[in-house]
Write an enzyme that holds these catalytic residues in place. Structure first.
Site, PDB file in Angstrom:
ATOM      1  CB  ILE A  97      -0.969   0.035   1.204  1.00 27.73           C
ATOM      2  CG1 ILE A  97      -0.211  -0.052   2.523  1.00 27.73           C
ATOM      3  CG2 ILE A  97      -1.995  -1.089   1.080  1.00 27.73           C
ATOM      4  CD1 ILE A  97      -1.112   0.019   3.761  1.00 27.73           C
ATOM      5  CG  PHE A 102      16.219   3.801   2.989  1.00 25.13           C
ATOM      6  CD1 PHE A 102      17.299   3.210   2.356  1.00 25.13           C
ATOM      7  CD2 PHE A 102      16.162   5.184   3.075  1.00 25.13           C
ATOM      8  CE1 PHE A 102      18.316   3.995   1.830  1.00 25.13           C
ATOM      9  CE2 PHE A 102      17.173   5.967   2.560  1.00 25.13           C
ATOM     10  CZ  PHE A 102      18.255   5.374   1.929  1.00 25.13           C
ATOM     11  CB  SER A 103      10.094   2.065   4.537  1.00 24.21           C
ATOM     12  OG  SER A 103       9.506   3.223   3.982  1.00 24.21           O
ATOM     13  CG  ASP A 211       8.001  15.123   6.567  1.00 28.47           C
ATOM     14  OD1 ASP A 211       7.960  16.113   5.803  1.00 28.47           O
ATOM     15  OD2 ASP A 211       8.022  13.945   6.146  1.00 28.47           O
TER      16      ASP A 211
END
Length: 242
Positions: A97, A102-103, A211
């Site tokens: 999803i 890096f993920s 963020d």
């Protein structure tokens, strides 16, 4: 021998291509389909050709095996193979999803309770991945607030960390703004109140998100009365105690 009034039909253009691959579209209720871009398993790929197959085209014989060309099934199988056996023993991997540098985030289902969750898999063999993981875990292990995504449990290996979290199914605030075209003052006030409640809670713990943006604010469910949840603490900063 034909009569003088008969006509010869023109040959079909040589550049016509027939799409003989059966397209398998995800269910319309899957609100995550627009997160999976560029792999054919979500929204339509840019430049993808459409058209009806020729009446003379015949489907390949049914061998009883899964279709190798099913991109969504292949994508799920690909990411399931990367998961630690401890994770797959407890959770069924359902769909990719989201993705980052890096993920990867996948939707899963608890095998015993059938409760849906999201698992964020972070590659920690890279320095940047380790820093993001450490920052996010440092925050999520401390917080518990109705407007902040909740960490449920963590699995760690030498190269990856798997964070099991609440699943927010309403999509990003950014996508809802685009879909609606505009927000009324009442709608915007309600969203900002929930975001500020979460931020105030974080600040009492000495945590700065750093963020905050519509892409990192998720609706808990698709309904108009859904709450907002703050997510993605990879750039968060925690004030050190003096």
């Amino acid at each position: 021998m034909g009569c003088r009034t008969s006509k010869v039909l023109p040959e079909p253009p040589g550049d016509v291509q027939l799409d003989l691959v059966k397209k398998v579209e995800p269910p319309q209720t899957d609100i995550y389909k627009h997160f999976i871009r560029g792999d054919g398993s979500g929204s339509k790929m840019r430049g993808e050709k459409t058209g009806s197959p020729s009446p003379q085209a015949q489907a390949p014989p049914d061998t009883g095996q899964p279709e190798a060309s099913d991109p969504r099934r292949n994508k799920v199988a690909k990411y399931r193979a990367k998961f630690d056996p401890r994770v797959t023993a407890k959770y069924d991997i359902k769909a990719l999803i989201g993705r980052g540098s890096f993920s990867r985030v996948v939707r899963v289902e608890h095998k015993s309770t059938r409760q849906p969750y999201a698992i964020k898999m972070i590659e920690t063999r890279y320095r940047e991945g380790r820093e993001v993981c450490e920052s996010e875990l440092c925050v999520l292990r401390r917080v518990r607030h109705t407007n902040i995504i909740q960490l449920m449990e963590v699995f760690e290996t030498a190269e990856r960390v798997y964070m099991v979290m609440e699943l927010a199914t309403g999509g990003e605030l950014f996508d809802r703004i685009i879909a609606r075209g505009s927000f009324t003052e009442r709608d915007a006030t309600r969203v900002l109140q929930m975001v500020l409640d979460g931020v105030k809670y974080l600040h009492t713990l000495g945590i700065t998100h750093r963020d905050l943006k519509p892409e990192n604010l998720l609706y808990y469910h698709p309904g108009a009365d859904s709450k907002i949840m703050i997510t993605d603490f990879g750039l968060a900063s925690t004030r050190k105690k003096r």
